[in-house]
Design a protein around this motif. Structure first.
Motif, PDB file in Angstrom:
ATOM      1  N   ASN A  90      -7.528   7.625  -4.477  1.00 36.70           N
ATOM      2  CA  ASN A  90      -7.570   8.815  -3.628  1.00 36.70           C
ATOM      3  C   ASN A  90      -6.181   9.085  -3.069  1.00 36.70           C
ATOM      4  O   ASN A  90      -5.342   8.197  -3.006  1.00 36.70           O
ATOM      5  N   ALA A  91      -5.971  10.320  -2.665  1.00 37.72           N
ATOM      6  CA  ALA A  91      -4.702  10.722  -2.064  1.00 37.72           C
ATOM      7  C   ALA A  91      -4.997  11.543  -0.818  1.00 37.72           C
ATOM      8  O   ALA A  91      -6.150  11.746  -0.445  1.00 37.72           O
ATOM      9  N   SER A  92      -3.933  12.000  -0.173  1.00 40.69           N
ATOM     10  CA  SER A  92      -4.077  12.799   1.047  1.00 40.69           C
ATOM     11  C   SER A  92      -3.446  14.162   0.827  1.00 40.69           C
ATOM     12  O   SER A  92      -2.320  14.253   0.318  1.00 40.69           O
ATOM     13  N   PHE A  93      -4.161  15.204   1.218  1.00 44.83           N
ATOM     14  CA  PHE A  93      -3.707  16.574   0.970  1.00 44.83           C
ATOM     15  C   PHE A  93      -3.541  17.318   2.289  1.00 44.83           C
ATOM     16  O   PHE A  93      -4.465  17.410   3.088  1.00 44.83           O
ATOM     17  N   PHE A  94      -2.345  17.838   2.483  1.00 44.92           N
ATOM     18  CA  PHE A  94      -2.031  18.623   3.668  1.00 44.92           C
ATOM     19  C   PHE A  94      -1.738  20.046   3.207  1.00 44.92           C
ATOM     20  O   PHE A  94      -0.681  20.328   2.635  1.00 44.92           O
ATOM     21  N   LEU A  95      -2.699  20.925   3.438  1.00 52.82           N
ATOM     22  CA  LEU A  95      -2.649  22.289   2.918  1.00 52.82           C
ATOM     23  C   LEU A  95      -2.654  23.295   4.066  1.00 52.82           C
ATOM     24  O   LEU A  95      -3.273  23.060   5.101  1.00 52.82           O
ATOM     25  N   MET A 138      -8.366  15.318   3.490  1.00 53.00           N
ATOM     26  CA  MET A 138      -7.970  16.721   3.569  1.00 53.00           C
ATOM     27  C   MET A 138      -7.463  17.017   4.974  1.00 53.00           C
ATOM     28  O   MET A 138      -8.179  16.835   5.961  1.00 53.00           O
ATOM     29  N   GLY A 139      -6.216  17.473   5.060  1.00 49.25           N
ATOM     30  CA  GLY A 139      -5.619  17.786   6.336  1.00 49.25           C
ATOM     31  C   GLY A 139      -4.945  19.144   6.309  1.00 49.25           C
ATOM     32  O   GLY A 139      -5.094  19.904   5.344  1.00 49.25           O
ATOM     33  N   VAL A 140      -4.185  19.441   7.353  1.00 51.14           N
ATOM     34  CA  VAL A 140      -3.526  20.741   7.423  1.00 51.14           C
ATOM     35  C   VAL A 140      -2.008  20.604   7.438  1.00 51.14           C
ATOM     36  O   VAL A 140      -1.455  19.558   7.770  1.00 51.14           O
ATOM     37  N   HIS A 141      -1.373  21.730   7.099  1.00 48.79           N
ATOM     38  CA  HIS A 141       0.087  21.812   6.936  1.00 48.79           C
ATOM     39  C   HIS A 141       0.570  23.071   7.666  1.00 48.79           C
ATOM     40  O   HIS A 141       1.467  23.741   7.201  1.00 48.79           O
ATOM     41  N   SER A 142      -0.091  23.361   8.803  1.00 53.17           N
ATOM     42  CA  SER A 142       0.053  24.595   9.584  1.00 53.17           C
ATOM     43  C   SER A 142      -0.823  25.680   8.954  1.00 53.17           C
ATOM     44  O   SER A 142      -1.477  25.443   7.929  1.00 53.17           O
ATOM     45  N   ILE A 171      -4.178   8.294   3.736  1.00 53.83           N
ATOM     46  CA  ILE A 171      -3.320   8.094   4.888  1.00 53.83           C
ATOM     47  C   ILE A 171      -4.042   7.460   6.064  1.00 53.83           C
ATOM     48  O   ILE A 171      -3.470   6.664   6.813  1.00 53.83           O
ATOM     49  N   ASP A 172      -5.314   7.783   6.247  1.00 61.34           N
ATOM     50  CA  ASP A 172      -6.034   7.193   7.360  1.00 61.34           C
ATOM     51  C   ASP A 172      -6.297   5.706   7.132  1.00 61.34           C
ATOM     52  O   ASP A 172      -6.448   4.942   8.087  1.00 61.34           O
ATOM     53  N   ASP A 173      -6.324   5.284   5.880  1.00 63.04           N
ATOM     54  CA  ASP A 173      -6.455   3.861   5.577  1.00 63.04           C
ATOM     55  C   ASP A 173      -5.096   3.162   5.690  1.00 63.04           C
ATOM     56  O   ASP A 173      -5.005   2.016   6.161  1.00 63.04           O
ATOM     57  N   GLN A 216       0.841  -1.194   0.000  1.00 61.89           N
ATOM     58  CA  GLN A 216       0.000   0.000   0.000  1.00 61.89           C
ATOM     59  C   GLN A 216       0.874   1.241   0.000  1.00 61.89           C
ATOM     60  O   GLN A 216       1.917   1.275   0.656  1.00 61.89           O
ATOM     61  N   ILE A 217       0.439   2.245  -0.739  1.00 52.66           N
ATOM     62  CA  ILE A 217       1.149   3.516  -0.808  1.00 52.66           C
ATOM     63  C   ILE A 217       0.144   4.641  -0.582  1.00 52.66           C
ATOM     64  O   ILE A 217      -0.963   4.614  -1.123  1.00 52.66           O
ATOM     65  N   ALA A 218       0.558   5.627   0.203  1.00 49.81           N
ATOM     66  CA  ALA A 218      -0.257   6.832   0.357  1.00 49.81           C
ATOM     67  C   ALA A 218       0.427   7.961  -0.399  1.00 49.81           C
ATOM     68  O   ALA A 218       1.543   8.359  -0.046  1.00 49.81           O
ATOM     69  N   LEU A 219      -0.225   8.440  -1.454  1.00 48.18           N
ATOM     70  CA  LEU A 219       0.265   9.633  -2.133  1.00 48.18           C
ATOM     71  C   LEU A 219      -0.102  10.818  -1.259  1.00 48.18           C
ATOM     72  O   LEU A 219      -1.271  11.006  -0.914  1.00 48.18           O
ATOM     73  N   VAL A 220       0.895  11.602  -0.877  1.00 46.02           N
ATOM     74  CA  VAL A 220       0.691  12.714   0.042  1.00 46.02           C
ATOM     75  C   VAL A 220       1.110  14.014  -0.635  1.00 46.02           C
ATOM     76  O   VAL A 220       2.237  14.144  -1.105  1.00 46.02           O
ATOM     77  N   PHE A 221       0.180  14.959  -0.715  1.00 46.47           N
ATOM     78  CA  PHE A 221       0.450  16.246  -1.360  1.00 46.47           C
ATOM     79  C   PHE A 221       0.440  17.352  -0.303  1.00 46.47           C
ATOM     80  O   PHE A 221      -0.441  17.391   0.555  1.00 46.47           O
ATOM     81  N   THR A 222       1.416  18.246  -0.398  1.00 48.60           N
ATOM     82  CA  THR A 222       1.420  19.425   0.472  1.00 48.60           C
ATOM     83  C   THR A 222       1.272  20.673  -0.394  1.00 48.60           C
ATOM     84  O   THR A 222       1.624  20.670  -1.578  1.00 48.60           O
ATOM     85  N   GLY A 223       0.743  21.732   0.218  1.00 50.99           N
ATOM     86  CA  GLY A 223       0.548  22.966  -0.537  1.00 50.99           C
ATOM     87  C   GLY A 223       0.465  24.173   0.361  1.00 50.99           C
ATOM     88  O   GLY A 223      -0.066  24.096   1.473  1.00 50.99           O
ATOM     89  N   ASP A 224       1.005  25.286  -0.135  1.00 51.74           N
ATOM     90  CA  ASP A 224       0.937  26.550   0.599  1.00 51.74           C
ATOM     91  C   ASP A 224       0.613  27.683  -0.365  1.00 51.74           C
ATOM     92  O   ASP A 224      -0.545  28.027  -0.548  1.00 51.74           O
ATOM     93  N   GLU A 225       1.610  28.235  -1.025  1.00 47.07           N
ATOM     94  CA  GLU A 225       1.374  29.388  -1.898  1.00 47.07           C
ATOM     95  C   GLU A 225       1.160  29.031  -3.363  1.00 47.07           C
ATOM     96  O   GLU A 225       0.684  29.862  -4.137  1.00 47.07           O
ATOM     97  N   PHE A 226       1.495  27.804  -3.764  1.00 43.00           N
ATOM     98  CA  PHE A 226       1.358  27.405  -5.167  1.00 43.00           C
ATOM     99  C   PHE A 226       0.326  26.289  -5.318  1.00 43.00           C
ATOM    100  O   PHE A 226       0.230  25.401  -4.481  1.00 43.00           O
ATOM    101  N   ALA A 227      -0.415  26.337  -6.418  1.00 46.22           N
ATOM    102  CA  ALA A 227      -1.423  25.300  -6.667  1.00 46.22           C
ATOM    103  C   ALA A 227      -1.562  25.011  -8.154  1.00 46.22           C
ATOM    104  O   ALA A 227      -2.607  24.547  -8.605  1.00 46.22           O
ATOM    105  N   ASP A 228      -0.509  25.277  -8.923  1.00 48.25           N
ATOM    106  CA  ASP A 228      -0.595  25.124 -10.377  1.00 48.25           C
ATOM    107  C   ASP A 228      -0.913  23.695 -10.824  1.00 48.25           C
ATOM    108  O   ASP A 228      -1.467  23.486 -11.898  1.00 48.25           O
ATOM    109  N   GLY A 229      -0.591  22.713  -9.977  1.00 55.84           N
ATOM    110  CA  GLY A 229      -0.871  21.334 -10.358  1.00 55.84           C
ATOM    111  C   GLY A 229      -2.183  20.810  -9.812  1.00 55.84           C
ATOM    112  O   GLY A 229      -2.519  19.638 -10.029  1.00 55.84           O
ATOM    113  N   GLY A 230      -2.941  21.650  -9.134  1.00 56.36           N
ATOM    114  CA  GLY A 230      -4.151  21.198  -8.462  1.00 56.36           C
ATOM    115  C   GLY A 230      -5.138  20.445  -9.321  1.00 56.36           C
ATOM    116  O   GLY A 230      -5.534  19.316  -9.006  1.00 56.36           O
ATOM    117  N   MET A 231      -5.540  21.045 -10.418  1.00 60.00           N
ATOM    118  CA  MET A 231      -6.532  20.408 -11.285  1.00 60.00           C
ATOM    119  C   MET A 231      -5.952  19.207 -12.019  1.00 60.00           C
ATOM    120  O   MET A 231      -6.649  18.221 -12.286  1.00 60.00           O
TER     121      MET A 231
END
Length: 270
Positions: free
Chosen positions: A81-86, A110-114, A265-267, A54-69
């Protein structure tokens, strides 16, 4: 009785954080998981069960989101599905609202990154804090307030990935005091270097090298990518033209063919 009073005085002084943590921290079963099955570093879970593909794809984001869509579409097309820490700043950005809505609608974690992407500790002296306990707590609580504006309660997002992916044991303890579990990416590949750009000279890592590092690690490691938290940035500086998120469709297909299952990630840590 004297001993109890002394301990209370020490706790109230805030001088001995580990004693506070022992007194107030929830147990693993109360917070999230039995962490004994997972790999931890400085108090953060950095890898799941290495016996499961099993692999969890984990994405972080702050000021850039050009790859979002692009990322949202890639996940949907590959039925994963993946996990997003924004950061709270990301959640507040009106330009990112459509991206966030799409990620939520597709069932991603959907999670937080501070809130303001603070640097918690010195790059060279990891045990040297750059924030106070109060600053840490207030900033993180502000991030969860932003997440709540998207109708996601804190108890549905108890995994927290620190800004800059940089932290120490004290940060892990403070996180636990808030009833949360600190997590970070799995080491061994260069996926977390996808934010670099050519002007950074020796630090720059192009997408071909990143891709190769993932494939090579999978082949050379006895446990492959089992239990991996594979970190990718949802957006990068415009000076990076070679976007690694554009290579995700190929990577996902290749790893699926090798029997890997992509989970949230929770799975992964359930």
């Amino acid at each position: 009785m004297k001993l109890k009073v002394l301990i209370l005085m020490v706790c109230l002084s805030g001088c001995i954080i580990p004693i506070v943590a022992c007194a107030n921290r929830l147990t693993d079963s109360e917070v999230l998981v039995d962490t004994s099955r997972y790999t931890k570093l400085y108090g953060a879970i950095v890898r799941g069960d290495i016996t499961k593909k099993q692999i969890a794809l984990v994405f972080t984001g702050d000021e850039f989101a050009d790859g979002g869509m692009v990322v949202a579409r890639t996940l949907k097309e590959n039925d994963i599905n993946a996990s997003f820490f924004l950061t709270g700043r990301f959640y507040r950005n009106k330009d990112f609202r459509d991206i966030i809505s799409s990620l939520i609608a597709n069932g991603n974690y959907m999670g937080v990154h501070s809130d303001m992407h603070l640097l918690y500790c010195d790059w060279k002296k990891r045990d040297s804090l750059l924030v106070t306990h109060k600053q840490f707590t207030e900033d993180l609580e502000n991030a969860y307030k932003e997440l709540k504006n998207w109708k996601i309660e804190k108890d549905k997002a108890r995994y927290f990935l620190p800004p800059y992916e940089w932290y120490n044991n004290t940060i892990a303890n403070w996180t636990s005091l808030m009833g949360l579990q600190l997590v970070n990416f799995s080491a061994g590949t260069r996926s977390n270097a996808d934010y670099t750009y050519p002007e950074m000279a020796g630090k720059y890592v192009d997408s071909e090298r990143i891709y190769k590092s993932i494939v090579d690690y999978e082949r050379s490691s006895e446990s492959g990518l089992n239990g991996f938290l594979l970190l990718v940035h949802i957006g990068t500086d415009a000076r990076r033209k070679d976007k690694f998120y554009d290579h995700l469709p190929k990577l996902i297909r290749e790893l699926k063919e090798q029997g890997y299952k992509f989970v949230k990630i929770d799975d992964l840590l359930n």
